[in-house]
Design a protein around this motif. Structure first.
Motif, PDB file in Angstrom:
ATOM      1  N   UNK A   1     -12.289  36.410 -24.462  1.00  0.00           N
ATOM      2  CA  UNK A   1     -11.890  36.626 -25.854  1.00  0.00           C
ATOM      3  C   UNK A   1     -11.601  35.306 -26.568  1.00  0.00           C
ATOM      4  N   UNK A   2     -11.006  34.362 -25.859  1.00  0.00           N
ATOM      5  CA  UNK A   2     -10.726  33.061 -26.471  1.00  0.00           C
ATOM      6  C   UNK A   2     -12.012  32.312 -26.801  1.00  0.00           C
ATOM      7  N   UNK A   3     -12.998  32.412 -25.940  1.00  0.00           N
ATOM      8  CA  UNK A   3     -14.280  31.748 -26.211  1.00  0.00           C
ATOM      9  C   UNK A   3     -14.951  32.361 -27.440  1.00  0.00           C
ATOM     10  N   UNK A   4     -14.931  33.681 -27.539  1.00  0.00           N
ATOM     11  CA  UNK A   4     -15.524  34.336 -28.708  1.00  0.00           C
ATOM     12  C   UNK A   4     -14.777  33.956 -29.988  1.00  0.00           C
ATOM     13  N   UNK A   5     -13.446  33.917 -29.911  1.00  0.00           N
ATOM     14  CA  UNK A   5     -12.670  33.509 -31.079  1.00  0.00           C
ATOM     15  C   UNK A   5     -12.928  32.065 -31.471  1.00  0.00           C
ATOM     16  N   UNK A   6     -13.130  31.205 -30.472  1.00  0.00           N
ATOM     17  CA  UNK A   6     -13.410  29.799 -30.763  1.00  0.00           C
ATOM     18  C   UNK A   6     -14.745  29.635 -31.484  1.00  0.00           C
ATOM     19  N   UNK A   7     -15.714  30.460 -31.151  1.00  0.00           N
ATOM     20  CA  UNK A   7     -17.008  30.393 -31.842  1.00  0.00           C
ATOM     21  C   UNK A   7     -16.863  30.775 -33.317  1.00  0.00           C
ATOM     22  N   UNK A   8     -16.003  31.756 -33.592  1.00  0.00           N
ATOM     23  CA  UNK A   8     -15.744  32.124 -34.990  1.00  0.00           C
ATOM     24  C   UNK A   8     -15.066  30.969 -35.732  1.00  0.00           C
ATOM     25  N   UNK A   9     -14.120  30.316 -35.069  1.00  0.00           N
ATOM     26  CA  UNK A   9     -13.439  29.175 -35.688  1.00  0.00           C
ATOM     27  C   UNK A   9     -14.409  28.027 -35.951  1.00  0.00           C
TER      28      UNK A   9
ATOM     29  N   UNK B   1     -10.738  28.653 -22.120  1.00  0.00           N
ATOM     30  CA  UNK B   1     -11.301  29.952 -21.766  1.00  0.00           C
ATOM     31  C   UNK B   1     -12.163  29.895 -20.520  1.00  0.00           C
ATOM     32  N   UNK B   2     -12.966  28.843 -20.401  1.00  0.00           N
ATOM     33  CA  UNK B   2     -13.805  28.692 -19.203  1.00  0.00           C
ATOM     34  C   UNK B   2     -12.933  28.523 -17.961  1.00  0.00           C
ATOM     35  N   UNK B   3     -11.878  27.725 -18.072  1.00  0.00           N
ATOM     36  CA  UNK B   3     -10.990  27.524 -16.922  1.00  0.00           C
ATOM     37  C   UNK B   3     -10.240  28.801 -16.561  1.00  0.00           C
ATOM     38  N   UNK B   4      -9.902  29.608 -17.554  1.00  0.00           N
ATOM     39  CA  UNK B   4      -9.245  30.881 -17.253  1.00  0.00           C
ATOM     40  C   UNK B   4     -10.194  31.816 -16.512  1.00  0.00           C
ATOM     41  N   UNK B   5     -11.453  31.798 -16.886  1.00  0.00           N
ATOM     42  CA  UNK B   5     -12.431  32.614 -16.162  1.00  0.00           C
ATOM     43  C   UNK B   5     -12.526  32.168 -14.706  1.00  0.00           C
ATOM     44  N   UNK B   6     -12.385  30.863 -14.481  1.00  0.00           N
ATOM     45  CA  UNK B   6     -12.411  30.316 -13.121  1.00  0.00           C
ATOM     46  C   UNK B   6     -11.040  30.369 -12.450  1.00  0.00           C
ATOM     47  N   UNK B   7     -10.049  30.987 -13.125  1.00  0.00           N
ATOM     48  CA  UNK B   7      -8.680  31.128 -12.597  1.00  0.00           C
ATOM     49  C   UNK B   7      -8.044  29.771 -12.318  1.00  0.00           C
ATOM     50  N   UNK B   8      -8.253  28.857 -13.245  1.00  0.00           N
ATOM     51  CA  UNK B   8      -7.619  27.543 -13.174  1.00  0.00           C
ATOM     52  C   UNK B   8      -6.413  27.538 -14.106  1.00  0.00           C
ATOM     53  N   UNK B   9      -5.244  27.205 -13.577  1.00  0.00           N
ATOM     54  CA  UNK B   9      -4.029  27.249 -14.370  1.00  0.00           C
ATOM     55  C   UNK B   9      -4.027  26.308 -15.557  1.00  0.00           C
ATOM     56  N   UNK B  10      -4.806  25.230 -15.494  1.00  0.00           N
ATOM     57  CA  UNK B  10      -4.868  24.294 -16.613  1.00  0.00           C
ATOM     58  C   UNK B  10      -5.476  24.940 -17.851  1.00  0.00           C
TER      59      UNK B  10
END
Length: 228
Positions: free
Chosen positions: A54-62, A136-145
């Motif tokens: 969802x964050x990646x999709x929102x970033x594309x709108x921004x 968003x990409x890091x969250x998909x990879x379950x990276x806390x950063x």
């Protein structure tokens, strides 16, 4: 003493019931132990990944909004055709007494550019979008950063987007009127609300215990039992 005078004492019966078998606990047998993770919080891997998408999709709108603002900032003069397309709908919705002319809108555009509102909102949203995409990409990879980057990007977008919109609205208050002025006022509030929602969504993986455990598995809590 005669037998008739003697009292008959009833015999007490054993109140315990014989079940025919007996159970005896072996002293060497250890007591049952609870599993150490019986009450532990289970990690939620689906939540952070959904938030990341969802964050990646929102970033594309921004990014689309940022592209338009940067284009307006770099456009010194708008053509009559461009201004006509912008004013066509607002002028058609009024009663004709507060129509904005091409010259008035061009004056507003110059004032908005000089205030730096377009530049602040445009470049700020670009940087915020990049942080949101990376997070968003890091969250998909379950990276806390990823959660920290997403929160930073959403905060930057909230500050730059709201501040830039207020600058543009200030120029609109001076040079515009009618429906078009209301449009820029609504845009300011809408930008702030959207970025607050984005910030709340980005912070959710850091607030939720199960999502946080999926991002930081080293913080797992187990049940410890001690025996004397």
């Amino acid at each position: 003493m005669s037998e008739s005078d003697s009292e008959v004492i009833p015999e007490k019966k054993d109140e315990s019931v014989d079940l025919g078998f007996s159970m005896r606990m072996d002293e060497s047998q250890s007591e049952a132990e609870l599993p150490p993770d019986l009450f532990a919080v289970r990690p939620d891997t689906k939540g952070p990944r959904s938030i990341g998408v969802l964050l990646i999709l929102g970033a594309l709108v921004l990014l689309g909004q940022a592209y338009g603002d940067i284009g307006l900032h770099n456009a010194a003069d708008l053509s009559d055709e461009e201004v006509g397309l912008i004013l066509e709908v607002p002028n058609s919705q009024g009663d004709g007494s507060s129509e904005v002319t091409t010259e008035e809108y061009q004056t507003f555009h110059d004032a908005a550019r000089e205030s730096g509102g377009y530049a602040l909102r445009g470049y700020g949203l670009v940087l915020a979008s990049l942080l949101l995409i990376a997070g968003g990409v890091m969250l998909i990879l379950l990276n806390g950063l990823g959660a920290k980057l997403a929160v930073s990007g959403a905060t930057l977008g909230l500050v730059s987007g709201t501040a830039g919109s207020l600058m543009v609205k200030g120029a609109a208050d001076t040079h515009l009127e009618g429906v078009l002025l209301l449009t820029y006022e609504i845009t300011t509030y809408l930008c702030g609300v959207c970025m607050v929602m984005c910030l709340g969504m980005a912070a959710l993986p850091m607030i939720n215990a199960r999502a946080r455990l999926a991002l930081y598995p080293e913080h797992k809590v187990t049940l410890s039992t001690e025996t004397d």
